[in-house]
Design an enzyme around this catalytic site. Structure first.
Site, short mmCIF file in Angstrom:
data_model
loop_
_atom_site.label_atom_id
_atom_site.label_comp_id
_atom_site.label_asym_id
_atom_site.label_seq_id
_atom_site.Cartn_x
_atom_site.Cartn_y
_atom_site.Cartn_z
N SER A 152 87.50 75.01 32.80
CA SER A 152 86.53 75.05 33.90
C SER A 152 85.53 76.17 33.65
CB SER A 152 87.25 75.32 35.22
OG SER A 152 86.30 75.66 36.23
N TYR A 178 93.68 79.48 40.37
CA TYR A 178 93.26 78.33 39.56
C TYR A 178 92.56 78.83 38.29
CZ TYR A 178 90.11 74.49 38.20
OH TYR A 178 89.41 73.54 37.48
P1 NAP Z 1 90.97 64.49 40.10
O1 NAP Z 1 89.86 63.56 40.37
O2 NAP Z 1 91.72 65.08 41.24
O3 NAP Z 1 92.01 63.77 39.11
C1 NAP Z 1 93.15 64.46 38.70
C2 NAP Z 1 93.95 63.65 37.70
O4 NAP Z 1 95.08 64.43 37.29
C3 NAP Z 1 94.52 62.37 38.30
O5 NAP Z 1 94.59 61.39 37.30
C4 NAP Z 1 95.93 62.78 38.74
O6 NAP Z 1 96.86 61.72 38.74
C5 NAP Z 1 96.30 63.79 37.65
N1 NAP Z 1 97.26 64.76 38.16
C6 NAP Z 1 97.01 65.78 39.03
N2 NAP Z 1 98.16 66.44 39.30
C7 NAP Z 1 99.13 65.84 38.59
C8 NAP Z 1 100.53 66.06 38.45
N3 NAP Z 1 101.16 67.04 39.10
N4 NAP Z 1 101.22 65.25 37.64
C9 NAP Z 1 100.59 64.26 36.97
N5 NAP Z 1 99.29 63.99 37.07
C10 NAP Z 1 98.55 64.77 37.86
O7 NAP Z 1 90.48 65.75 39.24
P2 NAP Z 1 89.19 65.93 38.31
O8 NAP Z 1 88.12 66.55 39.11
O9 NAP Z 1 88.93 64.70 37.54
O10 NAP Z 1 89.73 67.08 37.33
C11 NAP Z 1 90.13 66.83 35.99
C12 NAP Z 1 90.20 68.17 35.26
O11 NAP Z 1 88.90 68.78 35.27
C13 NAP Z 1 91.14 69.19 35.92
O12 NAP Z 1 91.84 69.88 34.94
C14 NAP Z 1 90.19 70.11 36.67
O13 NAP Z 1 90.72 71.41 36.83
C15 NAP Z 1 88.99 70.11 35.73
N6 NAP Z 1 87.74 70.50 36.38
C16 NAP Z 1 87.21 69.73 37.39
C17 NAP Z 1 86.03 70.11 37.98
C18 NAP Z 1 85.39 69.31 39.08
O14 NAP Z 1 84.43 69.82 39.72
N7 NAP Z 1 85.82 68.08 39.35
C19 NAP Z 1 85.40 71.29 37.59
C20 NAP Z 1 85.96 72.05 36.56
C21 NAP Z 1 87.14 71.64 35.97
P3 NAP Z 1 97.37 61.10 40.16
O15 NAP Z 1 96.21 60.44 40.80
O16 NAP Z 1 98.43 60.12 39.81
O17 NAP Z 1 97.88 62.26 40.96
#
Ligand code: NAP
Length: 258
Positions: free
Chosen positions: A150, A163
């Site tokens: 991130s 985080y």
């Molecule tokens: P998201 O839409 O909430 O999706 C999260 C994904 O991770 C889902 O497929 C979820 O599966 C899986 N997951 C979460 N907790 C889990 C657990 N305990 N066990 C197994 N699977 C789990 O999140 P996102 O925004 O796409 O984020 C993806 C990555 O990008 C993360 O590492 C996040 O920190 C990083 N990131 C995101 C942003 C942002 O603004 N979106 C910014 C910086 C970094 P289920 O649906 O089955 O739970």
């Protein structure tokens, strides 16, 4: 030069590949020829939907279930992955591992409980560590590891400090592993998104917050999952064979200046 099918013949595992950024990564890798394991933790329907979307686009994918952040999670994940490959009659092993699954912890230090601290570290830092450890024998030489961090580790974000600490741990894992795995031709890199439109950010539905986050980018908009997936696909490709140990900002230039 064409960039199509640059992952032909490769097998990829995308943790959290069912929704948000991971879903876009899964689709992109599959569109370019990879057989993609779409990992998920709880939402089976989302994983099935992603697999169906990939198949509708002419790609190949299968769901893999493993709850992360619990004891034995990495073994559960890899056993499910191995089983699914064997069921399909596919070669064992993996070429591209994307550690993308993650959760947020939107609290300043004074409000974080010990249980919350342990949970966010278990999912965001411990799970990728052991997923990679258990992948070392499965990952083919010349392979790719991409850790999704991130932009929070580039600037101060006291509101999400625990985080951010998990992502800083992941950043250092990238650096160390790039050194260790270089002799095998395996690259290890970090891709760091900024404010990206996914379900991890429910506050994006609040117009003032949406506007503030959009304006933090030099392009005055939020990121989309596809913006991140395009960068991950490059890092996972042969075009990026000379890039390792790097922290690659995919934030649309957020917080570059005052
Ligand atoms: P998201 O839409 O909430 O999706 C999260 C994904 O991770 C889902 O497929 C979820 O599966 C899986 N997951 C979460 N907790 C889990 C657990 N305990 N066990 C197994 N699977 C789990 O999140 P996102 O925004 O796409 O984020 C993806 C990555 O990008 C993360 O590492 C996040 O920190 C990083 N990131 C995101 C942003 C942002 O603004 N979106 C910014 C910086 C970094 P289920 O649906 O089955 O739970």
């Amino acid at each position: 030069m064409t960039t199509t099918l640059r992952h032909e013949g490769k097998t990829a595992l995308v943790t959290g590949g069912s929704r948000g950024i991971g879903q876009a990564i899964s689709r992109r890798l599959a569109r370019e020829g990879a057989l993609v394991a779409v990992h998920y933790g709880y939402n089976h329907e989302a994983a099935e939907r992603t697999v169906k979307e990939i198949e509708a686009e002419g790609g190949r994918a299968f769901p893999v279930h493993a709850e992360l952040g619990v004891p034995g999670d990495a073994d559960t994940l890899w056993e499910a992955f191995d089983r699914a490959l064997a069921d399909r009659g596919a070669q064992p092993g993996v070429d591209i591992l994307v550690n993308n699954a993650g959760i947020t912890m939107p609290r300043p230090i004074a409000q974080v409980t010990e249980a919350e601290y342990d949970r966010v570290f278990a999912v965001n830092a411990k799970a990728p560590f052991f997923i990679i450890q258990r992948a070392l024998d499965r990952l083919r030489d010349g392979g790719r590891i991409v850790n999704v961090s991130s932009v929070a580790t580039r600037v101060a974000f006291p509101a999400i400090v625990a985080y951010t600490m998990t992502k800083a741990a992941l950043d250092y894992l990238t650096l160390s592993l790039a050194q260790e795995l270089g002799p095998r031709g395996i690259t290890v890199n970090t891709v760091a998104p900024g404010y990206t439109e996914t379900e991890i950010n429910p506050t994006l539905s609040i117009p003032e917050i949406r506007q503030r986050y959009s304006q933090a980018s030099v392009f005055s908009r939020l990121g989309t999952p596809v913006d991140i997936a395009d960068v991950v696909s490059f890092v996972a490709s042969d075009d990026a064979r000379w890039v390792t140990g790097q922290w690659i900002d995919a934030s649309g230039g957020v917080h570059l200046g005052v």
